[in-house]
Design a protein around this motif. Structure first.
Motif, PDB file in Angstrom:
ATOM      1  N   ILE A 171      -5.269   1.444   9.664  1.00  0.00           N
ATOM      2  CA  ILE A 171      -4.763   0.085   9.902  1.00  0.00           C
ATOM      3  C   ILE A 171      -4.353  -0.554   8.575  1.00  0.00           C
ATOM      4  CG2 ILE A 171      -5.417  -2.247  10.645  1.00  0.00           C
ATOM      5  CD1 ILE A 171      -7.221  -0.836  12.745  1.00  0.00           C
ATOM      6  N   MET A 172      -5.181  -0.369   7.563  1.00  0.00           N
ATOM      7  CA  MET A 172      -4.915  -0.925   6.241  1.00  0.00           C
ATOM      8  C   MET A 172      -3.552  -0.453   5.724  1.00  0.00           C
ATOM      9  SD  MET A 172      -7.379  -0.433   2.930  1.00  0.00           S
ATOM     10  CE  MET A 172      -8.803  -1.062   3.796  1.00  0.00           C
ATOM     11  N   ARG A 173      -3.312   0.848   5.812  1.00  0.00           N
ATOM     12  CA  ARG A 173      -2.042   1.411   5.334  1.00  0.00           C
ATOM     13  C   ARG A 173      -0.872   0.862   6.138  1.00  0.00           C
ATOM     14  NH1 ARG A 173       0.588   5.304   2.576  1.00  0.00           N
ATOM     15  NH2 ARG A 173       2.219   6.457   3.642  1.00  0.00           N
ATOM     16  N   GLU A 174      -1.029   0.804   7.447  1.00  0.00           N
ATOM     17  CA  GLU A 174       0.043   0.304   8.305  1.00  0.00           C
ATOM     18  C   GLU A 174       0.380  -1.153   7.982  1.00  0.00           C
ATOM     19  OE1 GLU A 174       0.457  -0.554  12.999  1.00  0.00           O
ATOM     20  OE2 GLU A 174      -0.266   1.460  12.458  1.00  0.00           O
ATOM     21  N   LEU A 175      -0.645  -1.987   7.827  1.00  0.00           N
ATOM     22  CA  LEU A 175      -0.424  -3.390   7.475  1.00  0.00           C
ATOM     23  C   LEU A 175       0.256  -3.523   6.120  1.00  0.00           C
ATOM     24  CD1 LEU A 175      -3.847  -4.892   8.617  1.00  0.00           C
ATOM     25  CD2 LEU A 175      -1.612  -5.365   9.651  1.00  0.00           C
ATOM     26  N   ARG A 176      -0.215  -2.742   5.160  1.00  0.00           N
ATOM     27  CA  ARG A 176       0.354  -2.803   3.807  1.00  0.00           C
ATOM     28  C   ARG A 176       1.828  -2.416   3.830  1.00  0.00           C
ATOM     29  NH1 ARG A 176       1.376   0.837   0.079  1.00  0.00           N
ATOM     30  NH2 ARG A 176       0.154   2.531   1.004  1.00  0.00           N
ATOM     31  N   MET A 177       2.142  -1.344   4.536  1.00  0.00           N
ATOM     32  CA  MET A 177       3.525  -0.871   4.606  1.00  0.00           C
ATOM     33  C   MET A 177       4.405  -1.884   5.352  1.00  0.00           C
ATOM     34  SD  MET A 177       3.418   2.329   3.215  1.00  0.00           S
ATOM     35  CE  MET A 177       4.666   3.339   3.909  1.00  0.00           C
ATOM     36  N   ASP A 178       3.886  -2.435   6.460  1.00  0.00           N
ATOM     37  CA  ASP A 178       4.641  -3.441   7.232  1.00  0.00           C
ATOM     38  C   ASP A 178       4.990  -4.657   6.382  1.00  0.00           C
ATOM     39  OD1 ASP A 178       4.545  -1.868   9.511  1.00  0.00           O
ATOM     40  OD2 ASP A 178       3.029  -3.098  10.526  1.00  0.00           O
ATOM     41  N   ARG A 179       4.100  -4.983   5.449  1.00  0.00           N
ATOM     42  CA  ARG A 179       4.328  -6.159   4.598  1.00  0.00           C
ATOM     43  C   ARG A 179       5.122  -5.826   3.340  1.00  0.00           C
ATOM     44  NH1 ARG A 179       0.532  -6.936   7.985  1.00  0.00           N
ATOM     45  NH2 ARG A 179      -0.463  -8.915   8.485  1.00  0.00           N
ATOM     46  N   GLY A 180       5.484  -4.553   3.177  1.00  0.00           N
ATOM     47  CA  GLY A 180       6.276  -4.139   2.018  1.00  0.00           C
ATOM     48  C   GLY A 180       5.510  -4.183   0.710  1.00  0.00           C
ATOM     49  N   LEU A 181       4.187  -4.025   0.782  1.00  0.00           N
ATOM     50  CA  LEU A 181       3.348  -4.088  -0.411  1.00  0.00           C
ATOM     51  C   LEU A 181       3.020  -2.684  -0.920  1.00  0.00           C
ATOM     52  CD1 LEU A 181       0.853  -6.828   0.824  1.00  0.00           C
ATOM     53  CD2 LEU A 181       2.742  -7.127  -0.787  1.00  0.00           C
ATOM     54  N   THR A 182       2.910  -2.548  -2.215  1.00  0.00           N
ATOM     55  CA  THR A 182       2.483  -1.291  -2.823  1.00  0.00           C
ATOM     56  C   THR A 182       0.965  -1.291  -2.950  1.00  0.00           C
ATOM     57  OG1 THR A 182       2.556  -2.140  -5.080  1.00  0.00           O
ATOM     58  CG2 THR A 182       4.619  -1.191  -4.200  1.00  0.00           C
ATOM     59  N   LEU A 183       0.424  -0.116  -3.223  1.00  0.00           N
ATOM     60  CA  LEU A 183      -1.017  -0.038  -3.505  1.00  0.00           C
ATOM     61  C   LEU A 183      -1.369  -0.961  -4.664  1.00  0.00           C
ATOM     62  CD1 LEU A 183      -1.649   3.796  -3.241  1.00  0.00           C
ATOM     63  CD2 LEU A 183      -2.613   2.039  -1.766  1.00  0.00           C
ATOM     64  N   GLU A 184      -0.501  -0.978  -5.660  1.00  0.00           N
ATOM     65  CA  GLU A 184      -0.748  -1.796  -6.851  1.00  0.00           C
ATOM     66  C   GLU A 184      -0.767  -3.287  -6.509  1.00  0.00           C
ATOM     67  OE1 GLU A 184       1.491   0.711  -6.676  1.00  0.00           O
ATOM     68  OE2 GLU A 184       0.494   2.168  -7.999  1.00  0.00           O
ATOM     69  N   ASP A 185       0.154  -3.711  -5.628  1.00  0.00           N
ATOM     70  CA  ASP A 185       0.192  -5.120  -5.210  1.00  0.00           C
ATOM     71  C   ASP A 185      -1.142  -5.534  -4.583  1.00  0.00           C
ATOM     72  OD1 ASP A 185       2.933  -5.338  -5.896  1.00  0.00           O
ATOM     73  OD2 ASP A 185       3.575  -4.843  -3.847  1.00  0.00           O
ATOM     74  N   VAL A 186      -1.606  -4.717  -3.650  1.00  0.00           N
ATOM     75  CA  VAL A 186      -2.845  -5.025  -2.933  1.00  0.00           C
ATOM     76  C   VAL A 186      -4.042  -4.934  -3.869  1.00  0.00           C
ATOM     77  CG1 VAL A 186      -4.353  -4.366  -1.016  1.00  0.00           C
ATOM     78  CG2 VAL A 186      -1.869  -4.292  -0.726  1.00  0.00           C
ATOM     79  N   ALA A 187      -4.062  -3.902  -4.710  1.00  0.00           N
ATOM     80  CA  ALA A 187      -5.174  -3.714  -5.643  1.00  0.00           C
ATOM     81  C   ALA A 187      -5.326  -4.923  -6.570  1.00  0.00           C
ATOM     82  CB  ALA A 187      -4.966  -2.439  -6.456  1.00  0.00           C
ATOM     83  N   GLU A 188      -4.207  -5.387  -7.093  1.00  0.00           N
ATOM     84  CA  GLU A 188      -4.251  -6.529  -8.007  1.00  0.00           C
ATOM     85  C   GLU A 188      -4.737  -7.791  -7.293  1.00  0.00           C
ATOM     86  OE1 GLU A 188      -1.203  -9.203 -10.666  1.00  0.00           O
ATOM     87  OE2 GLU A 188      -0.738  -7.078 -10.376  1.00  0.00           O
ATOM     88  N   ALA A 189      -4.209  -8.047  -6.111  1.00  0.00           N
ATOM     89  CA  ALA A 189      -4.577  -9.258  -5.373  1.00  0.00           C
ATOM     90  C   ALA A 189      -6.026  -9.218  -4.883  1.00  0.00           C
ATOM     91  CB  ALA A 189      -3.630  -9.452  -4.187  1.00  0.00           C
ATOM     92  N   ALA A 190      -6.495  -8.031  -4.492  1.00  0.00           N
ATOM     93  CA  ALA A 190      -7.860  -7.902  -3.961  1.00  0.00           C
ATOM     94  C   ALA A 190      -8.887  -7.610  -5.046  1.00  0.00           C
ATOM     95  CB  ALA A 190      -7.904  -6.780  -2.915  1.00  0.00           C
ATOM     96  N   LYS A 191      -8.402  -7.343  -6.254  1.00  0.00           N
ATOM     97  CA  LYS A 191      -9.284  -6.988  -7.377  1.00  0.00           C
ATOM     98  C   LYS A 191     -10.118  -5.740  -7.037  1.00  0.00           C
ATOM     99  CE  LYS A 191      -9.430 -11.625  -9.342  1.00  0.00           C
ATOM    100  NZ  LYS A 191      -8.024 -11.695  -9.332  1.00  0.00           N
ATOM    101  N   VAL A 192      -9.382  -4.736  -6.513  1.00  0.00           N
ATOM    102  CA  VAL A 192      -9.966  -3.442  -6.153  1.00  0.00           C
ATOM    103  C   VAL A 192      -9.110  -2.370  -6.811  1.00  0.00           C
ATOM    104  CG1 VAL A 192     -10.485  -1.873  -4.231  1.00  0.00           C
ATOM    105  CG2 VAL A 192     -10.829  -4.319  -3.950  1.00  0.00           C
ATOM    106  N   ASN A 193      -9.735  -1.323  -7.298  1.00  0.00           N
ATOM    107  CA  ASN A 193      -9.029  -0.229  -7.941  1.00  0.00           C
ATOM    108  C   ASN A 193      -8.022   0.414  -6.990  1.00  0.00           C
ATOM    109  OD1 ASN A 193      -8.770   2.757  -8.675  1.00  0.00           O
ATOM    110  ND2 ASN A 193      -9.757   1.902 -10.501  1.00  0.00           N
ATOM    111  N   THR A 194      -6.823   0.728  -7.489  1.00  0.00           N
ATOM    112  CA  THR A 194      -5.778   1.370  -6.698  1.00  0.00           C
ATOM    113  C   THR A 194      -6.265   2.664  -6.071  1.00  0.00           C
ATOM    114  OG1 THR A 194      -4.112   0.440  -8.171  1.00  0.00           O
ATOM    115  CG2 THR A 194      -3.406   2.245  -6.770  1.00  0.00           C
ATOM    116  N   GLU A 195      -6.994   3.454  -6.822  1.00  0.00           N
ATOM    117  CA  GLU A 195      -7.501   4.733  -6.324  1.00  0.00           C
ATOM    118  C   GLU A 195      -8.471   4.525  -5.161  1.00  0.00           C
ATOM    119  OE1 GLU A 195      -7.905   8.894  -6.071  1.00  0.00           O
ATOM    120  OE2 GLU A 195      -6.389   7.602  -6.951  1.00  0.00           O
TER     121      GLU A 195
END
Length: 79
Positions: free
Chosen positions: A11-35
């Motif tokens: 679900i996380m991946r689907e939501l991220r892709m639907d919103r046009g966000l990269t792993l880096e975008d989400v990682a930075e905003a959530a303060k969670v490591n990209t990996e």
């Protein structure tokens, strides 16, 4: 490498892709490591609840806890 039944990662991946966000975008905003996010999305990790919660908040999606034992009395809603 064991892949888990990780529905929240899918679900996380689907939501991220639907919103046009990269792993880096989400990682930075959530303060969670990209990996960490990558591993959760791929089903290689369930992720700490606090991380999953922050990631879903960035994705504007509420986290819902689903009990693994729906028959348990502790999970039944009051009538």
């Amino acid at each position: 490498m064991k892949v888990m039944d990780n529905w929240h990662g899918r679900i996380m991946r689907e939501l991220r892709m639907d919103r046009g966000l990269t792993l880096e975008d989400v990682a930075e905003a959530a303060k969670v490591n990209t990996e960490t996010i990558r591993r959760i999305e791929m089903g290689l990790s369930m992720g700490q609840f606090s991380y999953v919660e922050r990631i879903f908040k960035v994705l504007d999606h509420e986290v819902e806890i689903v009990p693994t034992d729906a028959k348990s009395e502790s999970f039944k809603r009051p009538q």
